[in-house]
Write a protein that holds these residues in place. Structure first.
Motif, PDB file in Angstrom:
ATOM      1  N   PHE A  77       0.605  -1.444  -3.555  1.00 48.13           N
ATOM      2  CA  PHE A  77       1.434  -0.240  -3.657  1.00 48.13           C
ATOM      3  C   PHE A  77       2.799  -0.476  -3.006  1.00 48.13           C
ATOM      4  O   PHE A  77       3.845  -0.163  -3.596  1.00 48.13           O
ATOM      5  CB  PHE A  77       0.725   0.937  -2.988  1.00 48.13           C
ATOM      6  CG  PHE A  77       1.481   2.235  -3.053  1.00 48.13           C
ATOM      7  CD1 PHE A  77       1.500   2.991  -4.213  1.00 48.13           C
ATOM      8  CD2 PHE A  77       2.189   2.705  -1.949  1.00 48.13           C
ATOM      9  CE1 PHE A  77       2.193   4.192  -4.284  1.00 48.13           C
ATOM     10  CE2 PHE A  77       2.887   3.897  -2.008  1.00 48.13           C
ATOM     11  CZ  PHE A  77       2.896   4.645  -3.174  1.00 48.13           C
ATOM     12  N   GLY A 131       4.651  -3.293  -5.060  1.00 48.77           N
ATOM     13  CA  GLY A 131       4.992  -2.844  -6.401  1.00 48.77           C
ATOM     14  C   GLY A 131       6.088  -1.799  -6.417  1.00 48.77           C
ATOM     15  O   GLY A 131       6.989  -1.838  -7.269  1.00 48.77           O
ATOM     16  N   TYR A 191       6.086   2.509 -10.534  1.00 50.98           N
ATOM     17  CA  TYR A 191       4.678   2.739 -10.794  1.00 50.98           C
ATOM     18  C   TYR A 191       4.094   1.783 -11.830  1.00 50.98           C
ATOM     19  O   TYR A 191       2.952   1.326 -11.711  1.00 50.98           O
ATOM     20  CB  TYR A 191       4.457   4.185 -11.245  1.00 50.98           C
ATOM     21  CG  TYR A 191       4.947   5.213 -10.255  1.00 50.98           C
ATOM     22  CD1 TYR A 191       4.673   5.083  -8.899  1.00 50.98           C
ATOM     23  CD2 TYR A 191       5.696   6.319 -10.673  1.00 50.98           C
ATOM     24  CE1 TYR A 191       5.119   6.018  -7.983  1.00 50.98           C
ATOM     25  CE2 TYR A 191       6.146   7.270  -9.758  1.00 50.98           C
ATOM     26  CZ  TYR A 191       5.862   7.109  -8.423  1.00 50.98           C
ATOM     27  OH  TYR A 191       6.316   8.041  -7.516  1.00 50.98           O
ATOM     28  N   THR A 229       3.538  -1.611 -10.269  1.00 55.47           N
ATOM     29  CA  THR A 229       2.442  -1.486  -9.303  1.00 55.47           C
ATOM     30  C   THR A 229       1.097  -1.491 -10.012  1.00 55.47           C
ATOM     31  O   THR A 229       0.157  -2.196  -9.601  1.00 55.47           O
ATOM     32  CB  THR A 229       2.595  -0.194  -8.490  1.00 55.47           C
ATOM     33  OG1 THR A 229       3.862  -0.206  -7.827  1.00 55.47           O
ATOM     34  CG2 THR A 229       1.493  -0.062  -7.463  1.00 55.47           C
TER      35      THR A 229
END
Length: 403
Positions: free
Chosen positions: A363, A366, A372, A375
């Motif tokens: 998290f 990424g 997002y 990630t």
């Protein structure tokens, strides 16, 4: 499977564990899909600081669970430890209700909820002891108990979806979590078997702390824990990303988050109940590996399809794959330490801390690298690699044993 469900219903101890799974599921269904949203969008933590909270939660969860497993095996005092950990499920949400702040969030999500989560492993350790005289039904019993947790998600999350659509504030999740935590503690106090009075044998292990830790730290155990952690990191990352991805997608609401997570849990249930039949034709390792690869596909596609109606097909894929990766590791890890029910079930928390640590690292990296989508893709690649590596490791060991 029907016989296993009937046994759970008629067996007092298994029925207790079923009730605990339902309440445990209600707490998780209320808190986990929204913890990142609350932390970042309500409390004001940065992405990096929230990743640290996830890491803290992982470390404390594994420390508390391994300690509980070792102590309960050493002293056979499972009821006392279960009561102590159940209390944390009440205190954490109450803190967030009474005084929401960065400190309360850290105490709740970083310390108390992870400590209360050790009750999950303790429950399955007790289940293993309770069905020791029915080894042929163990997989069905464990699958049925784990399916109840997913079924709770299916019930609770649509209710949250309706509540949010009616204008309920997201912080109300802590009210339900606190109420379920109180019931969790009450059931544990009222019905958990009194140590030393059970129908099954549960003698103290007699091992010292060092000897117990040495058993857990064996190479073949730690390797498989790491690989299972990589596989199940995909599910942990999904729970972190889902509310953030939908919040960043035009037209998606917190109610959509609740519905999506509920559908995932709903599709998990029938597939979990089918797993004992599939185990007649394939090994746990193979089913876990296939499930891990399919879950990786689900995770990678989620941010890509978030704005599309096709996103509502993904829960089928997640339910199919999650049934294997969430359920089969329970018996798989117990069998790694067949003579230590507490320590064996505590490996679930070690696996979880591996998963959560990988989740937190992915998290943080990424989000720094590109958002997002990057990630989710990174988490998917790690889960797929872990799946293949676990299958190869078990097949290599099987060949070595055969030779």
């Amino acid at each position: 499977m029907t016989a296993s469900l009937a046994l759970i219903w008629h067996h007092p101890t298994l029925r207790l564990i079923a009730g605990l799974m339902v309440l445990f599921g209600a707490v998780n269904a209320s808190l986990f899909p929204y913890q990142s949203y609350v932390a970042i969008n309500r409390i004001g933590l940065s992405d990096a600081r929230f990743a640290l909270v996830l890491l803290l939660a992982s470390v404390l969860a594994v420390g508390a669970s391994v300690s509980a497993g070792i102590v309960t095996d050493q002293r056979a005092n499972r009821r006392q430890v279960a009561l102590a950990t159940a209390a944390a499920a009440v205190i954490g949400p109450v803190l967030m209700l009474a005084a929401p702040s960065p400190l309360s969030l850290v105490l709740c999500h970083g310390i108390l909820i992870p400590v209360s989560g050790t009750l999950f492993g303790q429950g399955f350790a007790l289940a293993r002891l309770a069905c020791a005289d029915r080894p042929d039904q163990r997989d069905g019993i464990l699958s049925g108990l784990r399916a109840l947790l997913s079924l709770t998600f299916l019930v609770v999350l649509p209710l949250w979806s309706l509540a949010f659509a009616a204008g309920t504030d997201v912080m109300a999740i802590y009210g339900l979590a606190a109420a379920c935590g109180a019931l969790l503690m009450l059931l544990t106090w009222r019905y958990w078997p009194v140590d030393g009075t059970t129908a099954w044998a549960d003698p103290p292990s007699g091992l010292s702390l060092t000897e117990s830790l040495r058993e857990i730290a064996r190479g073949r155990v730690m390797l498989r824990l790491g690989l299972l952690g990589a596989i199940t990191a995909a599910a942990a990352l999904y729970m972190v990303l889902i509310s953030l991805v939908f919040a960043a997608t035009p037209g998606r609401t917190p109610g959509d988050v609740a519905l999506f997570v509920a559908l995932v849990a709903g599709f998990e249930v029938p597939f979990m109940l089918l797993l004992p039949r599939l185990l007649r034709f394939a090994s746990r390792s193979l089913l876990i590996a296939v499930g891990g690869v399919l879950y990786a596909c689900f995770l990678a596609l989620m941010p890509v399809l978030a704005a599309s109606p096709l996103v509502w097909l993904l829960p089928v894929l997640a339910g199919l794959s999650g049934a294997a990766t969430l359920t089969l590791p329970i018996a798989y890890l117990q069998d790694l330490m067949a003579d230590r029910p507490g320590a064996g079930s505590s490996l679930l928390a070690v696996q979880k801390v591996a998963a959560d640590s990988i989740c937190a690292a992915v998290f943080a990296a990424g989000m720094t690298a590109g958002g997002y989508g990057i990630t989710a893709l990174a988490g998917a690649l790690i889960a797929a690699a872990g799946s293949i590596a676990l299958l190869l490791a078990d097949r290599r060991r099987q060949r070595r044993d055969a030779a």
